[in-house]
Scaffold this motif. Structure first.
Motif, mmCIF file in Angstrom:
data_model
loop_
_atom_site.group_PDB
_atom_site.id
_atom_site.type_symbol
_atom_site.label_atom_id
_atom_site.label_comp_id
_atom_site.label_asym_id
_atom_site.label_seq_id
_atom_site.Cartn_x
_atom_site.Cartn_y
_atom_site.Cartn_z
ATOM 1 N N SER A 1 4.007 21.186 -1.813
ATOM 2 C CA SER A 1 5.130 20.969 -0.894
ATOM 3 C C SER A 1 4.987 19.690 -0.075
ATOM 4 O O SER A 1 5.975 19.122 0.381
ATOM 5 C CB SER A 1 5.270 22.170 0.040
ATOM 6 O OG SER A 1 4.087 22.320 0.799
ATOM 7 N N TRP A 2 3.786 19.231 0.113
ATOM 8 C CA TRP A 2 3.562 18.072 0.975
ATOM 9 C C TRP A 2 3.930 16.743 0.320
ATOM 10 O O TRP A 2 4.119 15.742 1.002
ATOM 11 C CB TRP A 2 2.110 18.028 1.442
ATOM 12 C CG TRP A 2 1.110 17.995 0.317
ATOM 13 C CD1 TRP A 2 0.515 19.055 -0.269
ATOM 14 C CD2 TRP A 2 0.610 16.833 -0.345
ATOM 15 N NE1 TRP A 2 -0.333 18.643 -1.269
ATOM 16 C CE2 TRP A 2 -0.296 17.273 -1.330
ATOM 17 C CE3 TRP A 2 0.836 15.466 -0.202
ATOM 18 C CZ2 TRP A 2 -0.963 16.401 -2.175
ATOM 19 C CZ3 TRP A 2 0.167 14.585 -1.045
ATOM 20 C CH2 TRP A 2 -0.725 15.065 -2.015
ATOM 21 N N VAL A 3 4.044 16.717 -1.020
ATOM 22 C CA VAL A 3 4.292 15.450 -1.724
ATOM 23 C C VAL A 3 5.645 14.862 -1.331
ATOM 24 O O VAL A 3 5.734 13.684 -0.974
ATOM 25 C CB VAL A 3 4.205 15.656 -3.254
ATOM 26 C CG1 VAL A 3 4.684 14.419 -4.004
ATOM 27 C CG2 VAL A 3 2.791 16.010 -3.671
ATOM 28 N N GLU A 4 6.681 15.680 -1.400
ATOM 29 C CA GLU A 4 8.018 15.203 -1.052
ATOM 30 C C GLU A 4 8.064 14.679 0.382
ATOM 31 O O GLU A 4 8.653 13.645 0.663
ATOM 32 C CB GLU A 4 9.009 16.353 -1.202
ATOM 33 C CG GLU A 4 10.177 16.029 -2.096
ATOM 34 C CD GLU A 4 11.102 17.214 -2.214
ATOM 35 O OE1 GLU A 4 12.105 17.207 -1.477
ATOM 36 O OE2 GLU A 4 10.804 18.114 -3.009
ATOM 37 N N GLU A 5 7.441 15.409 1.268
ATOM 38 C CA GLU A 5 7.437 15.032 2.681
ATOM 39 C C GLU A 5 6.698 13.708 2.900
ATOM 40 O O GLU A 5 7.183 12.815 3.598
ATOM 41 C CB GLU A 5 6.783 16.151 3.498
ATOM 42 C CG GLU A 5 6.962 16.011 4.977
ATOM 43 C CD GLU A 5 6.441 17.227 5.720
ATOM 44 O OE1 GLU A 5 5.313 17.143 6.258
ATOM 45 O OE2 GLU A 5 7.143 18.249 5.753
ATOM 46 N N THR B 1 0.831 -1.207 0.000
ATOM 47 C CA THR B 1 0.000 0.000 0.000
ATOM 48 C C THR B 1 0.862 1.252 0.000
ATOM 49 O O THR B 1 0.614 2.189 -0.768
ATOM 50 C CB THR B 1 -0.949 0.006 1.220
ATOM 51 O OG1 THR B 1 -1.740 -1.189 1.191
ATOM 52 C CG2 THR B 1 -1.848 1.219 1.217
ATOM 53 N N CYS B 2 1.874 1.275 0.846
ATOM 54 C CA CYS B 2 2.773 2.439 0.893
ATOM 55 C C CYS B 2 3.492 2.647 -0.435
ATOM 56 O O CYS B 2 3.627 3.783 -0.902
ATOM 57 C CB CYS B 2 3.788 2.289 2.017
ATOM 58 S SG CYS B 2 3.101 2.508 3.674
ATOM 59 N N ILE C 1 5.117 9.313 12.575
ATOM 60 C CA ILE C 1 6.177 8.969 11.630
ATOM 61 C C ILE C 1 7.231 8.112 12.321
ATOM 62 O O ILE C 1 7.665 7.091 11.789
ATOM 63 C CB ILE C 1 6.798 10.261 11.058
ATOM 64 C CG1 ILE C 1 5.729 11.051 10.297
ATOM 65 C CG2 ILE C 1 8.002 9.963 10.170
ATOM 66 C CD1 ILE C 1 5.968 12.514 10.186
ATOM 67 N N TYR C 2 7.630 8.523 13.526
ATOM 68 C CA TYR C 2 8.660 7.800 14.254
ATOM 69 C C TYR C 2 8.185 6.448 14.767
ATOM 70 O O TYR C 2 9.004 5.594 15.112
ATOM 71 C CB TYR C 2 9.184 8.642 15.414
ATOM 72 C CG TYR C 2 9.987 9.840 14.978
ATOM 73 C CD1 TYR C 2 10.879 9.765 13.923
ATOM 74 C CD2 TYR C 2 9.862 11.060 15.634
ATOM 75 C CE1 TYR C 2 11.610 10.860 13.522
ATOM 76 C CE2 TYR C 2 10.600 12.166 15.243
ATOM 77 C CZ TYR C 2 11.471 12.060 14.182
ATOM 78 O OH TYR C 2 12.206 13.144 13.791
ATOM 79 N N LEU C 3 6.887 6.213 14.819
ATOM 80 C CA LEU C 3 6.368 4.910 15.265
ATOM 81 C C LEU C 3 6.824 3.765 14.367
ATOM 82 O O LEU C 3 6.899 2.619 14.810
ATOM 83 C CB LEU C 3 4.837 4.936 15.297
ATOM 84 C CG LEU C 3 4.184 5.291 16.616
ATOM 85 C CD1 LEU C 3 2.672 5.398 16.439
ATOM 86 C CD2 LEU C 3 4.523 4.314 17.702
ATOM 87 N N LEU D 1 6.711 7.818 3.922
ATOM 88 C CA LEU D 1 6.311 6.483 3.465
ATOM 89 C C LEU D 1 7.534 5.590 3.275
ATOM 90 O O LEU D 1 7.518 4.408 3.627
ATOM 91 C CB LEU D 1 5.508 6.570 2.167
ATOM 92 C CG LEU D 1 4.094 7.128 2.278
ATOM 93 C CD1 LEU D 1 3.491 7.329 0.887
ATOM 94 C CD2 LEU D 1 3.204 6.227 3.113
ATOM 95 N N MET D 2 8.601 6.158 2.726
ATOM 96 C CA MET D 2 9.814 5.378 2.510
ATOM 97 C C MET D 2 10.463 4.961 3.836
ATOM 98 O O MET D 2 11.021 3.867 3.939
ATOM 99 C CB MET D 2 10.819 6.159 1.647
ATOM 100 C CG MET D 2 10.335 6.385 0.221
ATOM 101 S SD MET D 2 9.845 4.876 -0.635
ATOM 102 C CE MET D 2 11.399 4.075 -0.856
#
Length: 166
Positions: free
Chosen positions: A38-42, A14-15, A126-128, A47-48
């Protein structure tokens, strides 16, 4: 274990699909319409990160992490098995330390309320991915190590998919 396996693989797929679709749309927007959200790169970066840590657990389950097996080609099966168990124990130690400190990082970012700049989501989400990925890796290593000890599973330097059977 089958449920964990299924959840890991669905999550990673999915990611990957989301990242691919969003990046493709962003390329069209950037070069076709001179628009670059701007949010796409982030989002793709986060996700990576999740794919990396959850994917690492999948590699532990399948026995497909890269390894230097040059020395193992010169050892007998018993020595190879002992070396692989030693590597598993050291890896378990490292993953335990990483789980501890990444959990501490999650708690700190939760308490601070820090948000991602473009997406505005809390950083602790994110850190989870780090402690979740390390805990899953630990589970897969704990399952695999006794199987290697008993000789029920192949070891590093041979075929992949060693831990897939359980």
């Amino acid at each position: 274990m089958k449920t964990i396996k299924r959840i890991e693989e669905i999550f990673i797929a999915t990611c990957l699909i989301i990242a691919t679709v969003i990046l493709s749309i962003n390329v069209v927007l950037r070069y076709g319409f001179a628009a670059n959200p701007s949010w796409v790169e982030e989002l793709v970066r986060y996700l990576m990160i999740a794919i990396t840590f959850i994917g690492s657990a999948v590699c532990f389950r399948k026995g497909t992490h890269i390894c230097v097996d040059f020395i193992l080609t010169f050892t007998n099966k018993k020595t190879t098995r002992i070396l692989n168990i030693a590597v598993h124990i050291l890896t378990l130690f490292f993953l335990t330390v990483l789980t501890f400190y990444s959990s501490y990082l999650v708690i700190l970012t939760f308490q601070s309320g820090q948000l991602a700049p473009a997406l505005g989501i809390p950083f602790f989400f994110i850190y989870l991915a780090i402690p979740i990925g390390t805990i899953l890796s630990i589970i897969h290593l704990i399952v695999a190590t006794p199987r290697i000890w008993k000789g029920e599973a192949e070891v590093a330097g041979s075929t992949p998919e060693v831990m897939e059977e359980s």
